[in-house]
Design a protein around this motif. Sequence first.
Motif, PDB file in Angstrom:
ATOM      1  N   LEU A 183      38.144  26.747  61.164  1.00 12.11           N
ATOM      2  CA  LEU A 183      38.889  27.179  59.953  1.00 12.11           C
ATOM      3  C   LEU A 183      37.653  27.273  58.887  1.00 12.11           C
ATOM      4  N   ALA A 184      36.713  26.366  58.537  1.00 10.31           N
ATOM      5  CA  ALA A 184      35.651  26.580  57.577  1.00 10.31           C
ATOM      6  C   ALA A 184      35.158  28.263  57.730  1.00 10.31           C
ATOM      7  N   ARG A 185      34.671  28.800  58.698  1.00 11.52           N
ATOM      8  CA  ARG A 185      34.192  30.007  59.005  1.00 11.52           C
ATOM      9  C   ARG A 185      35.362  31.109  58.323  1.00 11.52           C
ATOM     10  N   GLU A 186      36.611  30.950  58.663  1.00  6.93           N
ATOM     11  CA  GLU A 186      37.594  31.647  58.208  1.00  6.93           C
ATOM     12  C   GLU A 186      37.867  31.595  56.781  1.00  6.93           C
ATOM     13  N   VAL A 187      37.748  30.459  56.122  1.00  2.00           N
ATOM     14  CA  VAL A 187      37.779  30.288  54.880  1.00  2.00           C
ATOM     15  C   VAL A 187      36.716  30.847  54.059  1.00  2.00           C
ATOM     16  N   LEU A 188      35.436  30.905  54.437  1.00  2.00           N
ATOM     17  CA  LEU A 188      34.245  31.326  53.887  1.00  2.00           C
ATOM     18  C   LEU A 188      34.361  32.938  53.992  1.00  2.00           C
ATOM     19  N   ASP A 189      34.962  33.535  55.044  1.00  2.00           N
ATOM     20  CA  ASP A 189      35.050  34.780  55.382  1.00  2.00           C
ATOM     21  C   ASP A 189      35.772  35.475  54.345  1.00  2.00           C
ATOM     22  N   ARG A 190      37.040  34.758  53.995  1.00  2.00           N
ATOM     23  CA  ARG A 190      37.919  35.347  53.013  1.00  2.00           C
ATOM     24  C   ARG A 190      37.817  35.120  51.688  1.00  2.00           C
ATOM     25  N   LEU A 191      36.406  34.174  51.313  1.00  2.00           N
ATOM     26  CA  LEU A 191      36.348  34.015  50.050  1.00  2.00           C
ATOM     27  C   LEU A 191      35.109  35.129  49.581  1.00  2.00           C
ATOM     28  N   GLN A 192      35.028  36.152  50.295  1.00  2.00           N
ATOM     29  CA  GLN A 192      34.191  37.287  49.840  1.00  2.00           C
ATOM     30  C   GLN A 192      34.227  37.596  48.493  1.00  2.00           C
ATOM     31  N   LYS A 233      44.873  29.576  45.520  1.00  2.00           N
ATOM     32  CA  LYS A 233      45.516  30.707  45.330  1.00  2.00           C
ATOM     33  C   LYS A 233      45.766  31.171  43.869  1.00  2.00           C
ATOM     34  N   GLU A 234      45.768  29.881  43.029  1.00  2.00           N
ATOM     35  CA  GLU A 234      45.839  30.203  41.599  1.00  2.00           C
ATOM     36  C   GLU A 234      44.812  30.808  40.917  1.00  2.00           C
ATOM     37  N   LEU A 235      43.894  30.839  41.665  1.00  2.00           N
ATOM     38  CA  LEU A 235      42.637  31.535  40.930  1.00  2.00           C
ATOM     39  C   LEU A 235      42.984  33.006  40.942  1.00  2.00           C
ATOM     40  N   GLY A 236      43.710  33.496  42.060  1.00  2.00           N
ATOM     41  CA  GLY A 236      44.125  34.843  42.074  1.00  2.00           C
ATOM     42  C   GLY A 236      44.904  35.366  41.045  1.00  2.00           C
ATOM     43  N   GLU A 237      45.623  34.635  40.620  1.00  2.00           N
ATOM     44  CA  GLU A 237      46.582  34.934  39.284  1.00  2.00           C
ATOM     45  C   GLU A 237      45.759  34.896  38.036  1.00  2.00           C
ATOM     46  N   LEU A 238      44.705  34.513  38.109  1.00  2.00           N
ATOM     47  CA  LEU A 238      43.933  34.399  36.643  1.00  2.00           C
ATOM     48  C   LEU A 238      43.249  35.812  36.594  1.00  2.00           C
ATOM     49  N   GLN A 239      44.127  37.028  36.198  1.00  2.00           N
ATOM     50  CA  GLN A 239      43.569  38.041  36.379  1.00  2.00           C
ATOM     51  C   GLN A 239      42.357  38.553  35.346  1.00  2.00           C
ATOM     52  N   HIS A 240      42.260  37.787  34.339  1.00  2.00           N
ATOM     53  CA  HIS A 240      41.283  37.934  33.322  1.00  2.00           C
ATOM     54  C   HIS A 240      39.948  37.136  33.229  1.00  2.00           C
ATOM     55  N   LEU A 241      39.977  36.658  34.371  1.00  2.00           N
ATOM     56  CA  LEU A 241      38.727  35.788  34.576  1.00  2.00           C
ATOM     57  C   LEU A 241      37.580  36.663  34.578  1.00  2.00           C
ATOM     58  N   GLN A 242      36.672  36.362  33.783  1.00  2.00           N
ATOM     59  CA  GLN A 242      35.403  37.213  33.560  1.00  2.00           C
ATOM     60  C   GLN A 242      34.080  36.525  33.953  1.00  2.00           C
ATOM     61  N   GLY A 243      34.026  35.277  34.259  1.00  2.00           N
ATOM     62  CA  GLY A 243      32.763  34.624  34.650  1.00  2.00           C
ATOM     63  C   GLY A 243      31.872  34.481  33.568  1.00  2.00           C
ATOM     64  N   PRO A 244      30.455  34.400  33.500  1.00  2.00           N
ATOM     65  CA  PRO A 244      29.774  34.726  34.664  1.00  2.00           C
ATOM     66  C   PRO A 244      29.751  33.899  35.785  1.00  2.00           C
ATOM     67  N   GLU A 292      44.805  31.740  54.684  1.00  2.00           N
ATOM     68  CA  GLU A 292      45.401  32.877  53.969  1.00  2.00           C
ATOM     69  C   GLU A 292      45.234  32.332  52.275  1.00  2.00           C
ATOM     70  N   ASP A 293      45.356  31.041  52.226  1.00  2.00           N
ATOM     71  CA  ASP A 293      45.163  30.626  50.861  1.00  2.00           C
ATOM     72  C   ASP A 293      43.891  31.018  50.001  1.00  2.00           C
ATOM     73  N   ALA A 294      42.771  31.188  50.959  1.00  2.00           N
ATOM     74  CA  ALA A 294      41.597  31.571  50.400  1.00  2.00           C
ATOM     75  C   ALA A 294      41.474  33.198  49.900  1.00  2.00           C
ATOM     76  N   SER A 295      42.425  33.664  51.054  1.00  2.00           N
ATOM     77  CA  SER A 295      42.592  35.181  50.416  1.00  2.00           C
ATOM     78  C   SER A 295      43.395  35.515  49.113  1.00  2.00           C
ATOM     79  N   GLY A 296      44.217  34.310  49.047  1.00  2.00           N
ATOM     80  CA  GLY A 296      44.727  34.611  47.592  1.00  2.00           C
ATOM     81  C   GLY A 296      43.890  34.160  46.408  1.00  2.00           C
ATOM     82  N   ALA A 297      42.849  33.912  46.608  1.00  2.00           N
ATOM     83  CA  ALA A 297      41.875  33.629  45.430  1.00  2.00           C
ATOM     84  C   ALA A 297      41.442  35.131  44.685  1.00  2.00           C
TER      85      ALA A 297
END
Length: 650
Positions: free
Chosen positions: A382-391, A328-339, A353-358
Amino acid sequence: MGENLLEPLKNKTAEEVGEEYFNDLLSRSLFQGTESGKFTLHDLVNDLAMFVSGDSCFRLGNNVSEVARKSTRHLLQCGSHYIKNLNFEDLCNKKILRTLILKDIYPSGYVIDILEKLQSMQYLRVLDVCQDRYYMVLNSIVLESSRMTKVLNSIASLKLLRYVRFVCAGIKEIPDSICTLYNLQTLILRECGITRLPDSIGNLKHLRYLDLTRSPINKIPDSIGNLEHLSHLDLSSTRIENIPDTVCNLHELHTMNLYSCTNLKRLPNSITTLINLRHLSISDTPHTAMILQEWPALREMPPQMCKLKNLQTLAAFVVGKDSGSNIKELGELQHLQGPDLLIKGLENIINEEDASGAKLEDKKRIIRLRLGWEGDSDDSQLAREVLDRLQPHTNLEELFIRGYGGTSFPPWVGHHSFFCIKYLGLFDCRNCCWLPALGQLPSLESLKIAGFDMLEKIGNEFYSDSDGSSSSSSAITKPFKSLKRLHFSGMAEWREWSVVEVEGNREEGRGVFSNLNELELSHCPKLKRECLPDYLPSLETLSIWGSHHLAASLSGHQYPSLRVLKIWFCKKMKTFPEGRLPSDIQSIDISGCDELASLSDEGWPSNLKSLQISNCSKLFVRSNITQCNLGMLTSLTSLHIGHINEVDTG
């Protein structure tokens, strides 16, 4: 920007301001792009700069008869020949020389000859010595480290030096004397063989930029924490195992590159105090993104990474166990540019739900995404749900998934809305029984699929997300219309490969895989050869590894553009070919086929020009030598036979 001369404006960072300035200058043709993605001065601007600089800038290269003027302040000598007409004793006695650049000068001893004369250049500000790495490796050239140590000790007397760069210079260690250069701001020692830094490195109080890329160093001294002005630290491709906690004292640090530090196990927990850190690169290099074997060795991230509010680049994030780093901490890094973004340790997520928070879908500038699970999955759902929420966002250009434990993929993997994806890799998804519908990705050029232990059949689902009925398949947009490279590897149970029919005349190249240039099939022991696509109009290279039943014959397949056939490590193949091969094949490479005992008189391509056979020793024993008649290959212009343990001619 490197000198901190750019200030943030309104809601824009200094980097964004600098990018705007650069693009403005580019639009005015001050710069021009190159094929390698770099930028140079436009030719006319370069000519103008050379004219304005007059004699103050002087470049001496091969076949140049001029000598440096008395007013020369900036000197560049480059080229691969010994140049005798440059009098360095003269230059050393001048108080005007400020910049000396020595680039690709051979014989290499001449470089040291020059450097040994620098002691009297007391006003020198910039010293740049760069030797070509590939030339030195190719010719087994090694600069004498003992002489280079003496050179460094003499350079220590040049107290006005601000910039020092050595590349491939044979420096084993930095003497303490170098650490008395109190004006030094930039120190770059790339590929120099440095094994240690002295504790006195902390005395370089004005150092802003330190680069030790590709050095065998495995430890950084604690005194590095004294470099209070350091803003850029590059330890890429070194052997370091830990970053000292004192690095967290470097509050001006903007960039820390740790690319390909495969021994690095941990980051200091206090790294989150580096509130000005913008770029933290922990991964393999972007150039090896297609090679997933060398993921970072980090076990987890420090807690509270979300405190690094200014972070723009985070090349890797490791999900921790229990109270460790949460995705979820990835979701709070709002300036993440990549690439680039690699996320591993996804097996440690216990709540989808934690995966959604990314919030990966909000990160528009991530163009290369790699997702990794380790170990066997206990919960495929669970693995499928996690991957689904990491879209991710649909701007994605490269996607790689490794170790996924689900039995099928969520709908976003392969959805046509991801119109930018060019490279896609699916590795070690051992529970998957079906491939995702990848055929409708309009820009997909390269696809690698490996380690699907449970997959037995590739059917209509691979080409479209329709229900696979005849009525729906007729409406399918041409699948894989941009695909050029297709690799399958380690598919132990794969038996069938169905190809959907697409409306249109196949001879016009309007079917499936119409633009495929390269097909590789590696260790697919149960795949039937009649299941190969019967028509690949653009296929130029076919590689078959460890699948003898696919290798021997391509009878009945129409591959009009096929030019190269590679057959490697087909251990059970006894004769070749077993049927007629496409007539336009020009090169055949057979290697590591231990049981190959005979070459047929028929079936060879009529236009074959090159034949390579290696590590096929059974083919040349006395009992089989008469079965190797190649006289029928009348178009052959090149024959190579290598790595044969024993040829028994009787």
